[in-house]
Design a protein around this motif. Structure first.
Motif, PDB file in Angstrom:
ATOM      1  N   THR A 186     -71.236 -11.958  24.670  1.00 32.94           N
ATOM      2  CA  THR A 186     -70.549 -13.137  25.203  1.00 32.94           C
ATOM      3  C   THR A 186     -71.222 -13.609  26.481  1.00 32.94           C
ATOM      4  O   THR A 186     -71.430 -14.818  26.692  1.00 32.94           O
ATOM      5  CB  THR A 186     -69.069 -12.805  25.472  1.00 32.94           C
ATOM      6  OG1 THR A 186     -68.436 -12.476  24.235  1.00 32.94           O
ATOM      7  CG2 THR A 186     -68.349 -13.989  26.108  1.00 32.94           C
ATOM      8  N   GLU A 187     -71.591 -12.662  27.335  1.00 36.39           N
ATOM      9  CA  GLU A 187     -72.290 -12.988  28.576  1.00 36.39           C
ATOM     10  C   GLU A 187     -73.615 -13.684  28.277  1.00 36.39           C
ATOM     11  O   GLU A 187     -73.953 -14.712  28.895  1.00 36.39           O
ATOM     12  CB  GLU A 187     -72.512 -11.699  29.360  1.00 36.39           C
ATOM     13  CG  GLU A 187     -72.939 -11.873  30.789  1.00 36.39           C
ATOM     14  CD  GLU A 187     -72.958 -10.557  31.544  1.00 36.39           C
ATOM     15  OE1 GLU A 187     -73.246 -10.596  32.748  1.00 36.39           O
ATOM     16  OE2 GLU A 187     -72.694  -9.495  30.934  1.00 36.39           O
ATOM     17  N   LEU A 188     -74.372 -13.142  27.317  1.00 36.84           N
ATOM     18  CA  LEU A 188     -75.640 -13.757  26.922  1.00 36.84           C
ATOM     19  C   LEU A 188     -75.404 -15.131  26.307  1.00 36.84           C
ATOM     20  O   LEU A 188     -76.153 -16.081  26.576  1.00 36.84           O
ATOM     21  CB  LEU A 188     -76.369 -12.852  25.935  1.00 36.84           C
ATOM     22  CG  LEU A 188     -77.687 -13.382  25.367  1.00 36.84           C
ATOM     23  CD1 LEU A 188     -78.711 -13.594  26.473  1.00 36.84           C
ATOM     24  CD2 LEU A 188     -78.237 -12.427  24.300  1.00 36.84           C
ATOM     25  N   GLY A 189     -74.363 -15.246  25.504  1.00 37.59           N
ATOM     26  CA  GLY A 189     -74.073 -16.520  24.854  1.00 37.59           C
ATOM     27  C   GLY A 189     -73.799 -17.639  25.841  1.00 37.59           C
ATOM     28  O   GLY A 189     -74.286 -18.771  25.674  1.00 37.59           O
ATOM     29  N   TYR A 190     -73.029 -17.350  26.880  1.00 44.00           N
ATOM     30  CA  TYR A 190     -72.760 -18.372  27.902  1.00 44.00           C
ATOM     31  C   TYR A 190     -74.056 -18.819  28.574  1.00 44.00           C
ATOM     32  O   TYR A 190     -74.262 -20.014  28.838  1.00 44.00           O
ATOM     33  CB  TYR A 190     -71.785 -17.839  28.942  1.00 44.00           C
ATOM     34  CG  TYR A 190     -70.336 -17.918  28.526  1.00 44.00           C
ATOM     35  CD1 TYR A 190     -69.748 -19.139  28.226  1.00 44.00           C
ATOM     36  CD2 TYR A 190     -69.544 -16.768  28.433  1.00 44.00           C
ATOM     37  CE1 TYR A 190     -68.406 -19.218  27.836  1.00 44.00           C
ATOM     38  CE2 TYR A 190     -68.218 -16.843  28.045  1.00 44.00           C
ATOM     39  CZ  TYR A 190     -67.659 -18.069  27.748  1.00 44.00           C
ATOM     40  OH  TYR A 190     -66.341 -18.155  27.363  1.00 44.00           O
ATOM     41  N   LEU A 191     -74.935 -17.861  28.856  1.00 37.74           N
ATOM     42  CA  LEU A 191     -76.196 -18.204  29.510  1.00 37.74           C
ATOM     43  C   LEU A 191     -77.069 -19.043  28.582  1.00 37.74           C
ATOM     44  O   LEU A 191     -77.656 -20.056  29.002  1.00 37.74           O
ATOM     45  CB  LEU A 191     -76.933 -16.928  29.923  1.00 37.74           C
ATOM     46  CG  LEU A 191     -78.301 -17.106  30.586  1.00 37.74           C
ATOM     47  CD1 LEU A 191     -78.210 -18.020  31.806  1.00 37.74           C
ATOM     48  CD2 LEU A 191     -78.878 -15.754  30.976  1.00 37.74           C
ATOM     49  N   LEU A 192     -77.159 -18.660  27.308  1.00 40.38           N
ATOM     50  CA  LEU A 192     -77.956 -19.429  26.357  1.00 40.38           C
ATOM     51  C   LEU A 192     -77.393 -20.842  26.179  1.00 40.38           C
ATOM     52  O   LEU A 192     -78.149 -21.812  26.057  1.00 40.38           O
ATOM     53  CB  LEU A 192     -77.997 -18.708  25.010  1.00 40.38           C
ATOM     54  CG  LEU A 192     -78.782 -17.396  24.981  1.00 40.38           C
ATOM     55  CD1 LEU A 192     -78.538 -16.660  23.676  1.00 40.38           C
ATOM     56  CD2 LEU A 192     -80.276 -17.658  25.165  1.00 40.38           C
ATOM     57  N   ASP A 224     -75.823 -22.580  28.433  1.00 38.78           N
ATOM     58  CA  ASP A 224     -76.210 -23.341  29.628  1.00 38.78           C
ATOM     59  C   ASP A 224     -77.676 -23.750  29.577  1.00 38.78           C
ATOM     60  O   ASP A 224     -78.061 -24.764  30.178  1.00 38.78           O
ATOM     61  CB  ASP A 224     -75.944 -22.508  30.886  1.00 38.78           C
ATOM     62  CG  ASP A 224     -74.464 -22.313  31.160  1.00 38.78           C
ATOM     63  OD1 ASP A 224     -73.643 -23.059  30.576  1.00 38.78           O
ATOM     64  OD2 ASP A 224     -74.121 -21.402  31.939  1.00 38.78           O
ATOM     65  N   LEU A 225     -78.498 -22.961  28.878  1.00 33.76           N
ATOM     66  CA  LEU A 225     -79.924 -23.260  28.776  1.00 33.76           C
ATOM     67  C   LEU A 225     -80.252 -24.207  27.626  1.00 33.76           C
ATOM     68  O   LEU A 225     -81.414 -24.583  27.447  1.00 33.76           O
ATOM     69  CB  LEU A 225     -80.723 -21.963  28.611  1.00 33.76           C
ATOM     70  CG  LEU A 225     -80.744 -21.042  29.838  1.00 33.76           C
ATOM     71  CD1 LEU A 225     -81.353 -19.693  29.468  1.00 33.76           C
ATOM     72  CD2 LEU A 225     -81.520 -21.676  30.983  1.00 33.76           C
ATOM     73  N   GLY A 226     -79.243 -24.555  26.834  1.00 37.23           N
ATOM     74  CA  GLY A 226     -79.452 -25.544  25.782  1.00 37.23           C
ATOM     75  C   GLY A 226     -79.656 -24.999  24.391  1.00 37.23           C
ATOM     76  O   GLY A 226     -80.137 -25.730  23.512  1.00 37.23           O
ATOM     77  N   ALA A 227     -79.298 -23.746  24.115  1.00 34.51           N
ATOM     78  CA  ALA A 227     -79.429 -23.200  22.769  1.00 34.51           C
ATOM     79  C   ALA A 227     -78.564 -23.996  21.794  1.00 34.51           C
ATOM     80  O   ALA A 227     -77.428 -24.360  22.114  1.00 34.51           O
ATOM     81  CB  ALA A 227     -79.033 -21.725  22.751  1.00 34.51           C
ATOM     82  N   ALA A 228     -79.101 -24.250  20.606  1.00 28.72           N
ATOM     83  CA  ALA A 228     -78.394 -25.047  19.603  1.00 28.72           C
ATOM     84  C   ALA A 228     -77.722 -24.143  18.571  1.00 28.72           C
ATOM     85  O   ALA A 228     -78.190 -23.033  18.299  1.00 28.72           O
ATOM     86  CB  ALA A 228     -79.375 -25.988  18.905  1.00 28.72           C
ATOM     87  N   ASP A 229     -76.631 -24.646  17.993  1.00 32.68           N
ATOM     88  CA  ASP A 229     -75.916 -23.939  16.918  1.00 32.68           C
ATOM     89  C   ASP A 229     -75.607 -22.491  17.291  1.00 32.68           C
ATOM     90  O   ASP A 229     -75.755 -21.567  16.476  1.00 32.68           O
ATOM     91  CB  ASP A 229     -76.724 -23.970  15.615  1.00 32.68           C
ATOM     92  CG  ASP A 229     -76.939 -25.383  15.103  1.00 32.68           C
ATOM     93  OD1 ASP A 229     -76.115 -26.253  15.421  1.00 32.68           O
ATOM     94  OD2 ASP A 229     -77.938 -25.614  14.394  1.00 32.68           O
ATOM     95  N   ALA A 242     -84.736 -12.607  30.253  1.00 32.15           N
ATOM     96  CA  ALA A 242     -85.710 -13.393  29.485  1.00 32.15           C
ATOM     97  C   ALA A 242     -85.079 -14.567  28.748  1.00 32.15           C
ATOM     98  O   ALA A 242     -85.729 -15.181  27.901  1.00 32.15           O
ATOM     99  CB  ALA A 242     -86.407 -12.479  28.475  1.00 32.15           C
ATOM    100  N   ALA A 243     -83.849 -14.910  29.070  1.00 31.55           N
ATOM    101  CA  ALA A 243     -83.102 -15.898  28.276  1.00 31.55           C
ATOM    102  C   ALA A 243     -83.822 -17.239  28.157  1.00 31.55           C
ATOM    103  O   ALA A 243     -83.760 -17.898  27.115  1.00 31.55           O
ATOM    104  CB  ALA A 243     -81.705 -16.094  28.863  1.00 31.55           C
ATOM    105  N   SER A 244     -84.515 -17.655  29.201  1.00 35.41           N
ATOM    106  CA  SER A 244     -85.184 -18.953  29.142  1.00 35.41           C
ATOM    107  C   SER A 244     -86.299 -18.968  28.101  1.00 35.41           C
ATOM    108  O   SER A 244     -86.711 -20.052  27.655  1.00 35.41           O
ATOM    109  CB  SER A 244     -85.747 -19.320  30.522  1.00 35.41           C
ATOM    110  OG  SER A 244     -86.710 -18.367  30.942  1.00 35.41           O
ATOM    111  N   ALA A 245     -86.788 -17.797  27.694  1.00 40.44           N
ATOM    112  CA  ALA A 245     -87.818 -17.721  26.668  1.00 40.44           C
ATOM    113  C   ALA A 245     -87.231 -17.724  25.266  1.00 40.44           C
ATOM    114  O   ALA A 245     -87.982 -17.697  24.277  1.00 40.44           O
ATOM    115  CB  ALA A 245     -88.663 -16.452  26.860  1.00 40.44           C
ATOM    116  N   LEU A 246     -85.916 -17.770  25.150  1.00 36.55           N
ATOM    117  CA  LEU A 246     -85.243 -17.664  23.863  1.00 36.55           C
ATOM    118  C   LEU A 246     -84.665 -18.981  23.378  1.00 36.55           C
ATOM    119  O   LEU A 246     -83.956 -19.007  22.373  1.00 36.55           O
ATOM    120  CB  LEU A 246     -84.122 -16.618  23.948  1.00 36.55           C
ATOM    121  CG  LEU A 246     -84.530 -15.219  24.422  1.00 36.55           C
ATOM    122  CD1 LEU A 246     -83.293 -14.336  24.552  1.00 36.55           C
ATOM    123  CD2 LEU A 246     -85.532 -14.601  23.463  1.00 36.55           C
TER     124      LEU A 246
END
Length: 277
Positions: A128-134, A136-141, A272-276
């Motif tokens: 959940t913590e990772l999901g919120y960060l992703l 915010d970074l614009g991850a789709a779907d 490394a979230a910005s690389a994902l």
């Protein structure tokens, strides 16, 4: 261990700033009660219930998982203090191997009242913590899934690549799966791979394996269609062409691949979230 007043390790504060916050708590340096090595500057880093000990001794910066209980104990990570960006190199190793080991140790704890399902609950909170960060970074779907093996997270990148982070049981670490252009892995791989000198496996294998080996010498060809990497104490996995029917004699950054990486800690993924995306 020495019991006199211990000087702080100068690298500790810089290291704390390079490790990601968890559940709104940053790593906090504090004075050490003991010098692990006689007279050596030593500090303790804490975050929730996790502890690292940092000491600087004989030209090296050392990380200990806790205050050693035996004279035979050894540090869990060491870097030469003269290495360029030594603290950053050490932080990368802490994310790669030390914190995942701490999380695995916590997951294996079988004391009174411990329910293994709590491991999956804790991993679900981490996702959940990772999901919120992703998000915010614009991850789709971005989708949270529940499998028989535990919770998982799935999303797509702007290039249409697909990522999955899977729990797969009661370890404290995660398995990462990827499907998309090979270039989509270029941002994550430096976080996963220990630095290795050399030119890579550019004189063996196929055009596909040489293409990857030229950029990342840690990747070793398994066959014409696949490379692998890693050890038991670090992230390990493979990158492969999606089918044996795909010709390995031509490769470029847009070549489609499938990858799977195990033993990945949540702290590394947060870092490394910005690389994902």
């Amino acid at each position: 261990m020495s019991t006199f007043l211990v000087a702080p390790a100068p690298a500790a504060t810089a290291l704390a700033q390079l490790l990601p916050a968890r559940r709104d708590a940053a790593w906090q340096p504090r004075p050490a009660a003991f010098a692990i090595r006689g007279g050596a500057p030593t500090s303790v880093l804490t975050q929730h219930d996790r502890t690292l000990v940092v000491t600087e001794h004989s030209g090296a910066i050392e990380i200990w998982g806790a205050e050693p209980q035996s004279m035979y104990a050894r540090p869990v990570a060491v870097v030469d203090a003269s290495t360029p960006d030594a603290v950053a190199v050490l932080a990368a190793e802490v994310l790669r191997s030390v914190l995942p080991a701490l999380d695995n140790e916590a997951a294996r704890y079988t004391g009174p009242g411990h329910d293994p399902r709590q491991v999956l609950h804790t991993k679900g909170e981490a996702l959940t913590e990772l999901g919120y960060l992703l998000h915010d970074l614009g991850a789709a779907d971005l989708t949270r899934c529940e499998h028989t093996d535990g919770p998982a997270l799935r999303w797509k990148t702007s290039e249409g690549a697909e990522w999955d982070v899977l729990s797969l049981g009661y370890e404290g670490t995660f398995t990462v799966a990827y499907n998309g252009p090979v270039s989509g892995l270029y941002g994550l791989l430096p976080h996963l791979l220990r630095p290795t000198p050399g030119d890579g496996h550019t004189d063996m294998g196929s055009a596909f394996t040489r293409h990857l080996g030229a950029r990342f010498p840690q990747l070793a060809p398994v066959n014409a269609h696949e490379v692998d990497f890693g050890r038991l104490d670090t992230p390990s996995g493979y990158i492969a062409l999606p089918s044996l029917d795909v010709c390995p004699d031509h490769a470029e950054d847009s070549t489609q691949v499938a990858a799977q990486i195990s033993h990945v800690g949540i702290d590394l993924l947060l870092s490394a979230a910005s690389a994902l995306v």
